[in-house]
Design a protein around this motif. Structure first.
Motif, PDB file in Angstrom:
ATOM      1  N   ALA A 122       1.293   4.010  -2.859  1.00 38.05           N
ATOM      2  CA  ALA A 122       1.001   5.398  -2.527  1.00 38.05           C
ATOM      3  C   ALA A 122       2.154   6.314  -2.919  1.00 38.05           C
ATOM      4  O   ALA A 122       1.959   7.464  -3.277  1.00 38.05           O
ATOM      5  CB  ALA A 122       0.724   5.530  -1.041  1.00 38.05           C
ATOM      6  N   PHE A 161       0.836  -1.204   0.000  1.00 38.11           N
ATOM      7  CA  PHE A 161       0.000   0.000   0.000  1.00 38.11           C
ATOM      8  C   PHE A 161       0.872   1.255   0.000  1.00 38.11           C
ATOM      9  O   PHE A 161       0.681   2.171  -0.787  1.00 38.11           O
ATOM     10  CB  PHE A 161      -0.917  -0.061   1.219  1.00 38.11           C
ATOM     11  N   VAL A 162       1.869   1.228   0.881  1.00 39.16           N
ATOM     12  CA  VAL A 162       2.754   2.388   0.977  1.00 39.16           C
ATOM     13  C   VAL A 162       3.502   2.584  -0.343  1.00 39.16           C
ATOM     14  O   VAL A 162       3.630   3.704  -0.845  1.00 39.16           O
ATOM     15  CB  VAL A 162       3.738   2.232   2.155  1.00 39.16           C
ATOM     16  N   ASP A 219       4.640   9.636 -10.280  1.00 40.86           N
ATOM     17  CA  ASP A 219       3.869   9.708 -11.507  1.00 40.86           C
ATOM     18  C   ASP A 219       4.617  10.569 -12.505  1.00 40.86           C
ATOM     19  O   ASP A 219       4.751  11.773 -12.348  1.00 40.86           O
ATOM     20  CB  ASP A 219       2.476  10.246 -11.244  1.00 40.86           C
ATOM     21  N   ASP A 261       3.728  10.390 -15.716  1.00 45.14           N
ATOM     22  CA  ASP A 261       2.933  10.143 -16.914  1.00 45.14           C
ATOM     23  C   ASP A 261       2.914  11.354 -17.851  1.00 45.14           C
ATOM     24  O   ASP A 261       3.191  11.232 -19.020  1.00 45.14           O
ATOM     25  CB  ASP A 261       1.504   9.695 -16.547  1.00 45.14           C
ATOM     26  N   THR A 262       2.586  12.514 -17.311  1.00 49.20           N
ATOM     27  CA  THR A 262       2.548  13.698 -18.164  1.00 49.20           C
ATOM     28  C   THR A 262       3.210  14.859 -17.451  1.00 49.20           C
ATOM     29  O   THR A 262       3.192  14.935 -16.231  1.00 49.20           O
ATOM     30  CB  THR A 262       1.093  14.142 -18.477  1.00 49.20           C
ATOM     31  N   LYS A 296       2.755  18.454 -16.538  1.00 51.03           N
ATOM     32  CA  LYS A 296       1.627  19.370 -16.505  1.00 51.03           C
ATOM     33  C   LYS A 296       2.127  20.800 -16.466  1.00 51.03           C
ATOM     34  O   LYS A 296       3.131  21.101 -15.842  1.00 51.03           O
ATOM     35  CB  LYS A 296       0.782  19.096 -15.257  1.00 51.03           C
ATOM     36  N   ASP A 297       1.370  21.666 -17.084  1.00 53.33           N
ATOM     37  CA  ASP A 297       1.662  23.094 -16.997  1.00 53.33           C
ATOM     38  C   ASP A 297       1.006  23.621 -15.738  1.00 53.33           C
ATOM     39  O   ASP A 297      -0.212  23.706 -15.662  1.00 53.33           O
ATOM     40  CB  ASP A 297       1.120  23.791 -18.250  1.00 53.33           C
ATOM     41  N   GLU A 298       1.815  23.924 -14.740  1.00 54.17           N
ATOM     42  CA  GLU A 298       1.244  24.439 -13.494  1.00 54.17           C
ATOM     43  C   GLU A 298       1.594  25.900 -13.283  1.00 54.17           C
ATOM     44  O   GLU A 298       1.570  26.407 -12.173  1.00 54.17           O
ATOM     45  CB  GLU A 298       1.703  23.574 -12.320  1.00 54.17           C
ATOM     46  N   GLU A 319      -3.557  28.476 -22.191  1.00 54.94           N
ATOM     47  CA  GLU A 319      -4.251  27.388 -22.864  1.00 54.94           C
ATOM     48  C   GLU A 319      -4.864  26.374 -21.900  1.00 54.94           C
ATOM     49  O   GLU A 319      -5.890  25.770 -22.187  1.00 54.94           O
ATOM     50  CB  GLU A 319      -3.238  26.662 -23.750  1.00 54.94           C
ATOM     51  N   VAL A 320      -4.205  26.177 -20.761  1.00 60.17           N
ATOM     52  CA  VAL A 320      -4.659  25.166 -19.804  1.00 60.17           C
ATOM     53  C   VAL A 320      -5.844  25.656 -18.974  1.00 60.17           C
ATOM     54  O   VAL A 320      -6.605  24.863 -18.449  1.00 60.17           O
ATOM     55  CB  VAL A 320      -3.480  24.770 -18.883  1.00 60.17           C
TER      56      VAL A 320
END
Lengths: 780, 158
Positions: B18, B14-15, B22, B24-25, B27-29, B143-144
């Motif tokens: 958790a 589980f740990v 990630d 995966d992508t 992101k534009d933050e 855009e986001v």
């Protein structure tokens, strides 16, 4: 110590084929319902009068009597025993610490249920009482809150909230304006005896909205025959200068009983550990750390009358919750405001902006025992009236409105639930039921956010509990729901200019919502297994839950000036559907308890308000959008009793969320809670001078930073906050009924920290500062 | 003890799940930025605009990925409902009711995934509108869907 067994001498003779008895609380002498009597080939559960009976042929020599919140009792039955047995159970709370939710939830029934459930009792609620019900429950791993100032909050379970958590009180789904971000629960948190929380999909039994879980407030227990009792609770707090009093009475002759309660709370602005709030480029200087205009008051009353006998019970409950809460004056939503109102003359007055809510609830719960069939009926009427007032200000093309009534919601909800539980044979217990709800929502005021609507939903379900053997239980069921939603059209009350094709401009009353009839239907279901092996319980459950789209998700089309956005609904939204796999392993021995409850969840279409990059009338367009979402996470909890009086409990909760399609693919979902841990140590001093059963608890809550955000959220730093609480019994007026004293110090170090899911987070307002609260409960 | 081992195993799984990263992508933050604090920026704090004149409103936009839309909003502040976010305090006229207030609300979209842009909007201040305190608010999205805003107190005079 923990066990009291009294063999009473009831004078009447009884049928010799059955063995029967009553289970009562050792202190209050009230009957305890739902108590499990378990032995080899023996299983019985007490009814609302605390009564149980067991066929003598099945009688084992040794049985265990156990119930949530009570110390289990083991005893040997004499087969020649003819008079009913009276069993007194002692509450666990007198020997365990206040956060031992896990040891309390470890009752047999919860273990046999494959869903992941946590139950809290009155003792827990008393020990952990905060300013609002959900803040009281937030210590439970996986349960969190969205707070709106100091007096209001709403539940989130594993990061999902609003209409994705069903709050049920006395069998009826609580229907308020739970979709709104500045709205709390309108439930009196006093007088509640037991709450069951289901973490996971629960649409099967509870219908739409129970997609993330259920907060199920249980009906209060039936008072004992020929009893009268009452209590007064007074509470004072320093942070928001709160004064609260709640008093309740209940009594019963033979078959008729009643209860009544009054609660009044009045609090001032809450204090934050900062002198100024810096939001974007604005700076708000605070007066004496008071978060300007967040004072509030609440007055609640309830009465109920009930009838009970061996095979029939009916209780009618009428309650009214009334509250008025101010909102932070410098920024309402995201909108920065200056005002000529002198907010700082008093920290107790409630000026604009504020809201007023009134919630009337009339509920009847009836139960009929026809031997093999047990019928349950819940009938409810709720009227929720909410008025949001703010200073009339022109916005865009809207001229200055005539009054402060910005938004008015009047919502009537009629509910009817029926359920039949019948034992098919020794192994199968079937439940079949029907839930129906009709809702009528009217709007008023000069601000438009959601349309008026009528909604009707109905669902039927069939559920089987198969007991393969004492320790292996399988459960499964299916449900079908259908619903219709009729939205009413809405036009602006003022004109806005619109360009025509021929180059001219006309001014129009713009249409914000359409007349629409929408129909929805959904199948849901679940399948689960629970296996109990000695001290360990294993659970696995898979479920599909759903949620009908709400009127504003479908049909809103207007300006939300306080949030600086234009909100647009989407009539093509489907019922939200979610699949979830839950597991739990729970180990308990005398000194150690350990539980792990991971989950994996997949949403076909998670509906949320997505900020687009477009503008309408210079406001950013937010559009209700559905996208696929993957979530996983869970809770971990470890309790250890170093000695009988020293106990440590550690728990952690975590949720990971990803949108896997749609315009925000790769982002998390809004309001994702951070990784959070709690460490609690508890010490029992025993009797200490005039303080009996003195109990000291220190707890630390640690949250990691939340870097997982989705527009328009901001990253929230991690925090660590310490709380201290002392509880004790006092012999004040009555030796048999001890008064309970609780002194609590929240946020000991007055730390400035931010809660990612708090309403005021978005304008950079920290959580409340140090708070000393003193509570005294005097029973009579 | 076997049981405890099993639980610890489940717990560690589980740990691990958790804590799994990630990647995966990306992101534009980052939010876009907007400013009027440069030489050509217009209007500046407490600027007075004359009726009948045409002005060019200018602000600088920037984003790490792609700017999407911007808007300009001019509305009166006769009730002193808010102050600007530029730090300076302008002297406000006495409060008053509006008769014919000037309202300017326009939205513009940007194409071509620009990272920088200077807003230039020509506005004729009508001669028949109420004079007094006004607000000028610019906003921009990327855009986001990230947005930034800035607003400034101005006056419209005869």
């Amino acid at each position: 110590m923990g066990l009291f067994l009294l063999f009473s001498s009831y004078s009447y003779t009884q049928q010799s084929s059955y063995f029967e008895g009553f289970v009562i609380d050792s202190i209050t002498l009230k009957p305890i319902s739902g108590v499990t009597i378990l032995g080899e080939n023996v299983y019985a559960v007490t009814n609302d009068s605390g009564y149980f009976k067991i066929k003598k042929t099945k009688l084992a020599s040794e049985v265990e009597v156990s119930h949530l919140g009570y110390l289990p009792v083991k005893f040997t039955i004499d087969k020649n025993q003819n008079s009913p047995l009276k069993i007194k159970l002692k509450t666990i709370s007198t020997s365990l610490d206040e956060v031992s939710v896990h040891s309390k939830s470890a009752n047999r029934l919860a273990k046999e249920t494959s869903t992941i459930e946590v139950a809290v009792d009155e003792e827990y609620l008393h020990a952990n009482r905060e300013n609002s019900l959900m803040q009281t429950l937030r210590k439970i791993p996986g349960v969190s809150t969205m707070t709106i100032g100091s007096g209001q909050s709403k539940p989130t379970i594993r990061g999902l909230g609003f209409n994705r958590v069903s709050v049920i009180q006395n069998g009826i789904k609580h229907e308020a304006q739970q979709w709104g971000s500045d709205h709390g629960l309108e439930i009196d948190q006093y007088g509640i005896e037991e709450i069951r929380i289901i973490k996971g999909p629960a649409s099967l039994m509870h219908g739409s909205d129970a997609i993330a879980g259920v907060v199920d407030i249980q009906p209060a227990k039936t008072p004992a025959i020929n009893s009268f009792e009452g209590e007064v609770n007074i509470l004072g707090e320093t942070n928001n200068e709160l004064l609260a009093i709640s008093t309740g009475v209940q009594g019963r002759k033979q078959k008729w009983y009643y209860r009544a309660r009054l609660t009044y709370r009045d609090y001032a602005d809450f204090k934050v550990p900062t002198e100024r709030i810096s939001y974007e480029n604005y700076i708000f200087e605070l007066d004496n750390n008071n978060l300007r205009n967040t004072a509030g008051q609440e007055a609640n009353g309830s009465v109920s009358i009930g009838y009970v006998d061996d095979s029939f019970k009916s209780e009618t409950y009428i309650s009214n919750v009334n509250a008025k809460n101010g909102f932070f004056a410098n920024a309402h939503g995201l909108e920065v405001r200056t005002s000529s109102i002198d907010y700082d003359t008093s920290n107790r007055d409630i000026d604009l902006p504020f809201h007023k809510v009134n919630h009337i609830k009339i509920v009847n719960n009836s139960w009929l025992d026809l031997d093999s069939h047990k019928l349950f009926f819940d009938i409810g009427y709720q009227n929720n009236q909410r008025e949001e007032h703010s200073e009339p200000v022109p916005h865009g093309y809207m001229p200055k409105p005539p009054n402060s009534r910005e938004r008015v919601f009047t919502k009537n909800t009629y509910s009817l639930n029926a359920k039949d539980i019948f034992k098919l044979n020794d192994a199968h217990t079937l439940s079949a039921g029907l839930n129906t709800e009709y809702q009528n929502n009217n709007i008023g005021g000069w601000g438009f956010l959601i349309p008026a609507y009528n909604r009707f939903t109905a669902g039927i379900f069939l559920f089987d509990h198969y007991e393969a053997n004492d320790n292996l239980h399988l459960q499964g069921g299916v449900r079908y729901d259908a619903g219709s939603l009729k939205t009413n059209s809405y036009y602006d009350w003022y004109r806005s200019p619109r360009d025509n094709n021929d180059g001219t401009t006309s001014t129009l009353f713009l249409q914000r919502a359409e007349n629409r009839n929408l129909n929805f239907n959904s199948f849901s279901g679940s399948l689960g297994i629970s296996y109990i092996h000695k001290n360990t319980t294993y659970k696995l459950n898979i479920g599909k839950s759903f949620r009908m789209p709400l009127a504003h998700e479908l049909a809103s089309d207007g300006v939300n000036y306080h949030m600086y956005r234009y909100e647009r609904g989407n009539l093509d939204l489907d019922p939200e559907s979610s699949y979830q796999l839950d597991a739990e392993v729970l180990f308990e021995s005398g000194f150690l308890s350990l539980s792990v409850s991971p989950f994996v969840n997949f949403f076909d279409n998670y509906i949320y308000l997505n900020p687009t990059s477009d503008y309408v009338e210079t406001l950013q367009v937010y559009e209700y959008t559905q996208s696929k979402v993957f979530r996983t996470g869970g809770e971990l909890s470890l309790g250890y009793n170093f000695t009988k009086s020293f106990n440590v409990n550690a728990s952690a909760e975590y949720v990971y969320s990803r949108q896997t399609s749609g315009p925000k693919e790769g982002f998390t979902i809004p309001f994702s809670p951070p990784l959070t841990g709690t460490l609690t140590t508890n010490y029992q001093f025993g009797n200490f001078g005039f303080l009996n059963d003195l109990n000291l608890t220190v707890d630390m809550r640690i949250a990691a930073a939340q870097n997982e955000i989705v527009p328009p959220e901001e990253i929230t730093a991690g925090y660590r906050v310490f709380n201290l609480s002392m509880r004790s019994k006092l012999d004040l007026f009555n030796k048999d009924k001890a008064a309970l004293l609780r002194i609590k110090l929240n946020n000991i170090f007055n730390s400035e920290y931010y809660d990612h899911t708090s309403f005021y987070r978005l304008i950079d307002v920290p959580e409340a500062g140090r708070n000393l609260s003193v509570s005294l409960t005097v029973p009579f | 003890m076997k049981k405890i081992n099993f639980i610890l195993f489940t717990a560690s799984l589980f740990v691990l799940s958790a804590c799994s990263s990630d990647n995966d992508t990306i992101k534009d933050e980052e939010k876009p930025t907007i400013t009027i604090n440069y030489d050509g920026g217009f209007p500046q704090v407490c600027e007075s605009l004359q009726r009948g004149e045409t002005y060019t409103f200018r602000a600088r936009l920037a984003d790490n990925e792609a700017l999407a839309s911007y808007s300009l909003d001019l509305h009166h502040n006769f009730d002193h409902h808010t102050h600007d976010d530029q730090g300076a305090t302008c002297s406000l006229d006495a409060k008053k009711e509006s008769v014919k207030p000037f309202i300017y609300m326009e939205n513009f979209s940007l194409d071509g995934a620009r990272k920088e842009f200077e807003i230039e909007i020509k506005i004729l201040i009508p001669t028949d509108i109420d004079t007094g305190d006004y607000h000028c608010s610019f906003s921009v999205t990327d855009e986001v869907g990230w947005q930034s805003r800035t607003s400034v107190d101005i006056k419209i005079v005869n």
